[in-house]
Design a protein around this motif. Sequence first.
Motif, short mmCIF file in Angstrom:
data_model
loop_
_atom_site.label_atom_id
_atom_site.label_comp_id
_atom_site.label_asym_id
_atom_site.label_seq_id
_atom_site.Cartn_x
_atom_site.Cartn_y
_atom_site.Cartn_z
N ARG A 86 33.44 50.22 43.71
CA ARG A 86 33.85 51.72 44.01
C ARG A 86 35.45 51.71 43.88
N CYS A 87 35.92 50.73 43.12
CA CYS A 87 37.31 50.48 43.06
C CYS A 87 37.49 50.70 41.46
N GLU A 88 38.95 50.80 41.39
CA GLU A 88 39.55 50.71 39.71
C GLU A 88 40.73 50.27 39.77
N LEU A 89 41.16 49.00 38.85
CA LEU A 89 42.30 48.68 38.61
C LEU A 89 43.02 49.01 37.31
N THR A 90 44.09 49.78 37.30
CA THR A 90 44.97 49.90 36.01
C THR A 90 46.01 49.08 35.79
N VAL A 91 46.27 48.46 34.76
CA VAL A 91 47.08 47.43 34.46
C VAL A 91 47.85 47.98 33.18
N TRP A 92 49.42 47.21 33.23
CA TRP A 92 50.04 47.48 32.32
C TRP A 92 50.63 46.03 31.62
N SER A 93 50.96 46.37 30.51
CA SER A 93 51.40 44.89 29.79
C SER A 93 52.94 44.92 29.88
N ARG A 94 53.64 45.75 30.12
CA ARG A 94 55.12 45.69 30.43
C ARG A 94 55.36 46.24 31.69
N ARG A 95 56.54 45.51 32.49
CA ARG A 95 56.94 46.06 33.77
C ARG A 95 57.52 47.42 33.75
N GLY A 96 57.30 47.87 34.88
CA GLY A 96 57.49 49.33 35.18
C GLY A 96 56.47 50.34 34.91
N LYS A 97 55.44 49.72 34.45
CA LYS A 97 54.02 50.52 34.14
C LYS A 97 54.47 50.97 32.60
N LYS A 98 54.82 50.29 31.68
CA LYS A 98 54.96 50.74 30.53
C LYS A 98 54.10 49.67 29.63
N GLY A 99 54.07 49.99 28.24
CA GLY A 99 53.59 49.15 27.31
C GLY A 99 52.06 49.66 27.35
N ASP A 100 51.19 48.63 26.89
CA ASP A 100 49.79 48.98 26.68
C ASP A 100 49.16 49.05 28.25
N LYS A 101 48.14 49.71 28.37
CA LYS A 101 47.59 50.18 29.68
C LYS A 101 45.96 50.21 29.66
N HIS A 102 45.38 49.44 30.76
CA HIS A 102 43.81 49.45 30.40
C HIS A 102 43.41 49.72 31.95
N LYS A 103 42.01 50.09 31.97
CA LYS A 103 41.61 50.24 33.48
C LYS A 103 40.24 49.30 33.51
N PHE A 104 40.17 48.82 34.54
CA PHE A 104 39.09 47.89 35.08
C PHE A 104 38.35 48.42 36.23
N GLY A 105 36.92 48.65 35.81
CA GLY A 105 36.10 49.15 36.76
C GLY A 105 35.53 48.09 37.73
N ALA A 106 34.53 48.30 38.73
CA ALA A 106 34.24 47.38 39.60
C ALA A 106 33.34 46.44 38.53
N GLY A 107 33.68 45.04 38.90
CA GLY A 107 33.09 44.04 38.12
C GLY A 107 33.96 42.93 38.12
N ALA A 108 33.44 41.84 37.53
CA ALA A 108 34.03 40.38 37.03
C ALA A 108 34.72 40.61 35.57
N VAL A 109 35.76 40.00 35.35
CA VAL A 109 36.10 39.57 34.11
C VAL A 109 36.73 38.23 33.91
N PRO A 110 35.92 37.41 33.65
CA PRO A 110 35.95 35.99 34.21
C PRO A 110 36.94 35.56 32.94
N ARG A 111 37.18 36.05 31.61
CA ARG A 111 38.15 35.67 30.74
C ARG A 111 38.92 36.74 30.15
N LEU A 112 40.13 36.90 30.84
CA LEU A 112 40.99 38.23 30.13
C LEU A 112 41.37 38.16 28.66
N GLN A 113 41.01 36.90 28.12
CA GLN A 113 41.42 36.90 26.71
C GLN A 113 40.34 37.54 25.92
N GLU A 114 39.09 37.82 26.38
CA GLU A 114 38.02 38.47 25.58
C GLU A 114 38.16 40.03 25.69
N VAL A 115 39.14 40.60 26.42
CA VAL A 115 39.45 42.01 26.56
C VAL A 115 40.55 42.36 25.43
#
Length: 135
Positions: A86-115
């Motif tokens: 029941r959590c959500e993680l939003t990430v950005w590719s540049r400092r200050g919440k800039k650049g590309d953005k992606h949201k990850f829902g509950a679960g495991a992502v063993p290899r971020l290179q596949e996203v």
Amino acid sequence: MASALLVTLVAAVAVLAAGVEAQCPKPAELRPVNGTRVCAQLYADNSPYYDQCCAGDVLLVPPDSDAPYMPRGWSARASSLVVGTRCELTVWSRRGKKGDKHKFGAGAVPRLQEVRRGLFGDWNDAIRGYYCTCK
């Protein structure tokens, strides 16, 4: 002959898929020793072998964490992650919440290179800011 090959192939895929998240904790297991809730865990290492992912240094992300800049030593370092139930993680590719953005829902992502991140990039060693919430 073709059906025997198909059965063998399906069995092999099932065996490989069974161990896909062997090393990564399950979302419901994200609790430190003191029992408080964890929104997400980021890991510094991954591997070409899924059962060896979610390894190395760990960054614990508490619920309602807002980090436009990654903690010291973590900028562009995360290679695996697990988001709690029941959590959500939003990430950005540049400092200050800039650049590309992606949201990850509950679960495991063993290899971020596949996203995928954009046309040619991926999220391995690309996270430079995050926001994590839980319900």
